[in-house]
Write an enzyme that holds these catalytic residues in place. Structure first.
Site, PDB file in Angstrom:
ATOM      1  N   TYR A 181       0.858  -1.192   0.000  1.00  0.00           N
ATOM      2  CA  TYR A 181       0.000   0.000   0.000  1.00  0.00           C
ATOM      3  C   TYR A 181       0.889   1.235   0.000  1.00  0.00           C
ATOM      4  CZ  TYR A 181      -2.958   3.704   1.978  1.00  0.00           C
ATOM      5  OH  TYR A 181      -3.622   4.890   2.195  1.00  0.00           O
TER       6      TYR A 181
ATOM      7  N   GLU B  45      -3.744   7.498  -3.793  1.00  0.00           N
ATOM      8  CA  GLU B  45      -3.589   6.242  -3.062  1.00  0.00           C
ATOM      9  C   GLU B  45      -3.484   5.068  -4.027  1.00  0.00           C
ATOM     10  OE1 GLU B  45      -6.045   4.943   0.711  1.00  0.00           O
ATOM     11  OE2 GLU B  45      -6.926   4.002  -1.047  1.00  0.00           O
TER      12      GLU B  45
END
Ligand code: GDP
Ligand code: MN
Length: 381
Positions: A101, A190
């Site tokens: 991530y 993101e």
């Protein structure tokens, strides 16, 4: 403004962040054609402005064109947390060895962009932050100092990524993502998951991208990405009129001057037992045209049963707002009950003007709470 995954990936690509090749499709037939062009297995992805599509059945692997057409049929029209799927992104499927991530967002407290990186990708980041906060590496980038590769290295070591080949690729991605974030005036970029393929290639498998609305004038190409069809028609109309307006689902239409007062007005309506139909900020002004524009927006909402004006006169003078309201009522015919609370500069004069006008559907209340109660009651009548 939130971007769809495929739009975010287009921007990633512009800044050299590796993504998979893909095509847009709005019908099962187009999905089949896209899969044919791409060749081999593909992934069929719902394009909606909400996360958790995978869990909701909005992301499906397909082994070829026929399967892609079938999967597209399954996904199109699906309701994912209130968002109906109308568009699909058909992407060449990736083999996944690891899911990381990576994100950069604006940390208002620190007044700096904040990078976050963890090896525990693919799941929701809030969950990682709660269950294993140590796994989440963080890095602030000082906007004056600018970005330096050694900082990114610290981030990567901090996340426990020890494969040199991965380190090198992620370092390049972090640097590019920083440029992408700054140059597009983003508020959030993101990548979840940032994957490592079995061959060791690192790339962005998903994108969540938010651009600062106030900076869109600098990015006409991004502003054009706005999906007018998906937006609430009332909010689109409000934007055209230059009115700050957020639709809510109650019955009391709310108009305040200034964002703080408007938000408090939403709260006080709830305290009075009602449900706000919207949030609408007149801004500092309150001239007739501003009032007319706001009323035009609010009265288009069929759920609205009463209108509550909550005005505090600071620089704005209440008598001017009162004149604005009366002028608006002369130009538009509004049969909905209207409750006005005026306080501050020239409030008495303003109240007098409204009372003397003796409009049958217009009532003046002295305090915010009394006005809210009146507005809530009249919405029920
Ligand atoms: P989200 O659920 O809205 O966050 O959508 P994502 O784009 O992140 O996809 C959800 C999950 O689907 C990912 O975490 C992957 O596990 C899986 N997925 C997405 N694309 C691919 C792909 O190309 N290949 C494989 N094997 N899995 C994928
Ligand atoms: Mn994701």
């Amino acid at each position: 403004m939130d971007l769809y995954e495929h739009q975010g990936k287009e921007l990633f690509k512009r800044f050299g962040i590796p993504v998979s090749e893909g095509r847009l499709a709005t019908t099962p037939e187009e999905a089949r054609a896209a899969a044919e062009e791409l060749g081999g297995p593909v992934v069929v992805k719902a394009q909606v402005l909400t996360g958790g599509r995978g869990k909701a059945g909005g992301i499906k692997l397909a082994d070829g064109p026929e399967d892609a057409e079938q999967k597209a049929r399954d996904i199109l029209g699906l309701d994912i947390r209130g968002h109906v799927v109308r568009k699909l992104w058909i992407e060449r499927a990736s083999d996944i060895a690891k899911e990381y991530y990576l994100s950069v967002t604006f940390d208002r407290g620190a007044k700096k962009p904040l990078f976050m990186l963890t090896r525990e990708g693919g799941v929701e980041i809030e969950q990682v932050a709660e269950e294993s906060p140590d796994a989440l590496a963080r890095l602030h980038v000082d906007p004056l100092e600018g970005f330096h590769p050694y900082q990114a290295r610290r981030l990567i070591y901090g996340a426990g990524i020890d494969d040199p080949d991965e380190q090198k690729q992620i370092l390049a991605i972090v640097e590019k993502l920083h440029r992408c974030f700054v140059e597009t005036d983003a508020m959030l970029c993101e990548i979840n998951p940032l994957i490592v393929t079995p061959d060791g290639e690192v790339k962005a498998l998903d994108s969540k991208f938010t651009v600062d609305d106030s900076a869109l004038f600098r990015h006409p190409d991004i502003a054009e990405m706005r999906d007018v069809a998906a937006a609430d028609p009332l909010e689109t109309f409000a934007r055209e009129k230059g009115v700050t307006y957020v639709k809510l689902d109650g019955e009391v239409g709310i108009l305040g001057n200034g964002a703080g007062l408007s938000m408090s007005t939403v709260d006080v309506v709830v305290v009075a037992g009602g449900r706000p139909a919207n949030f609408c900020d007149l801004g500092g002004g309150g001239d007739a045209q501003g009032v007319i524009d706001a009323l035009e927006v609010i009265t288009r909402d069929e759920q609205v049963r009463s209108i509550f004006f909550n005005i505090f006169g600071g620089i704005t003078r209440c008598d001017e707002v009162a004149r604005g309201i009366l002028a608006a009522l002369e130009q538009m015919s509004i049969s909905l009950p209207i409750v006005v609370r005026l306080d501050g500069t020239n409030a008495e004069e303003g109240r007098r003007l409204l009372t003397e006008a003796a409009q049958p559907n217009l009532r003046v209340a002295p305090t915010m709470l009394e006005a809210a109660q009146l507005a809530v009651e009249s919405a029920r009548e």
